[in-house]
Design an enzyme around this catalytic site. Structure first.
Site, PDB file in Angstrom:
ATOM      1  CE  LYS A  15      -0.562   3.387  -4.581  1.00  0.00           C
ATOM      2  NZ  LYS A  15      -0.597   2.417  -5.686  1.00  0.00           N
ATOM      3  CE  LYS A  44      -5.784  -7.603  -0.947  1.00  0.00           C
ATOM      4  NZ  LYS A  44      -6.699  -7.238  -2.030  1.00  0.00           N
ATOM      5  CE  LYS A  64     -10.502   1.504  -4.049  1.00  0.00           C
ATOM      6  NZ  LYS A  64     -11.581   1.057  -4.946  1.00  0.00           N
TER       7      LYS A  64
END
Ligand code: TRP
Length: 336
Positions: free
Chosen positions: A198, A115, A201
């Protein structure tokens, strides 16, 4: 014998998708209903502000997620369901634990490296860096035994154990060491557009995930577009990368219908992927329909939502407060 404690959190930054439901929340509901564990589930809004949020949208989104958790079957009487920022003990313990966490170990967290890499050198905020310390506080303050999270969060759980151990060895037995809990029999649900990844969201491609509030048409359309392979064979081959799309669709269909892989394979033996994808879409839409109906009722009842949030926060605080008191005592804070 005291009940074991189960705890997990999810950021209210987007509507949960069917991977969150089939892979996590559905199991939380089942475990809540057996009553074998004491469970704590929360919306990690403190974690969510490590990324800038629009205040109005953020409020709305937190309410949406809370209502959706209730609609998916979590019950305030059976579980402690709450919003993290409502339980002030999390923030206080996070500060304290930050003094027992090492700069080096936080720098090594994969999620932080990923991040912070998106920011210019030196411009990632401190919250992003200390994110796992807050997560450790979330877990340790309830003396959680088991933390059901995805593999991506395993490293944060290890860190929570290390921090707990460090505190315990400085001040005597205080925190229980939490264990990673790999939820048994959960469907492995992949992105519909890139089945090697995967379902997420935060995927920028809206077709990659089926969200819990997607309309029936949207659900069916998304499954029709799902990436598969050119073999035209509905067959589960778990370790065959080229079958990742079909494996995932079969897992979803199995989770939605309760059918086993063998049964699904024979059901579609004479049929093409088109029929199969339509069936998957319909089965998922059928699962979502009653959840969405309940969601709409709950979401429009502000007073009910608020009372559930209060109930959850009180339950959580009641458990967190004595432990925080003990921590303050051990550190040597003057207590009033
Ligand atoms: N970091 C978790 C995630 O992004 C969310 C989370 C915050 C969490 N606090 C937690 C999960 C405590 C488990 C326990 O998925």
């Amino acid at each position: 014998m005291a009940k074991k404690t189960f705890l997990s959190g999810i950021q209210p930054t987007n509507i949960p998708h069917i991977g969150n439901y089939f892979g996590a929340v559905k199991n939380w509901v089942a475990s809540q209903n057996t009553g074998e564990m004491e469970s704590f589930y929360f919306l990690a809004d403190l974690h969510a502000i490590t990324v800038r949020q629009d205040p109005k949208a953020f409020k709305n989104q937190t309410l949406n997620c809370f209502a959706l958790f209730l609609a998916m079957g979590l019950e305030p009487e059976k579980s402690a369901l709450f919003v993290q920022s409502h339980v002030l003990e999390h923030s206080e313990l996070a500060w304290i634990l930050g003094c027992y966490a090492m700069f080096g170990e936080l720098s090594r967290m994969t999620q932080f490296k990923d991040k912070s890499g998106a920011h210019k050198e030196g411009e990632a905020n401190i919250g992003l860096f200390s994110y796992p310390v807050l997560q450790a506080a979330d877990i340790l303050i309830y003396n959680a035994d088991f933390v059901p999270v995805g593999k991506d969060q395993k490293q944060h759980l290890e860190l929570a154990r290390n921090i707990a151990q460090r505190f315990n060895s400085a001040h005597g037995e205080t925190f229980k060491l939490p264990e990673y809990y790999a939820t048994p029999n959960t469907a492995k649900i992949m992105s519909l557009s890139e089945p090697s990844k995967k379902m997420s969201k935060s995927d920028s491609n809206p077709n990659a995930a089926v969200y819990m509030l997607d309309s029936r048409d949207m659900v069916i359309k998304k499954f029709k577009r799902a990436v598969t392979d050119s073999e035209a064979l509905v067959e589960y081959r778990g370790d065959d990368e080229s079958k990742a799309g079909i494996n995932s669709l079969m897992s979803i269909y199995s989770a939605a219908t309760g059918k086993g892989f063998g049964e699904i394979q024979s059901e579609f033996a004479e049929k093409g992927y088109g029929d199969f994808k339509t069936a998957v879409g319909e089965s998922v839409a059928d699962i979502l329909a009653p959840i969405q109906k309940k969601y709409n009722e709950i979401r429009s009842d502000g007073a009910f939502l608020e009372s559930c949030m209060k109930q959850g926060a009180e339950k959580a605080s009641a458990k967190a407060r004595p432990l925080l008191h003990a921590v303050r005592e051990k550190i040597g804070f003057l207590q009033l």
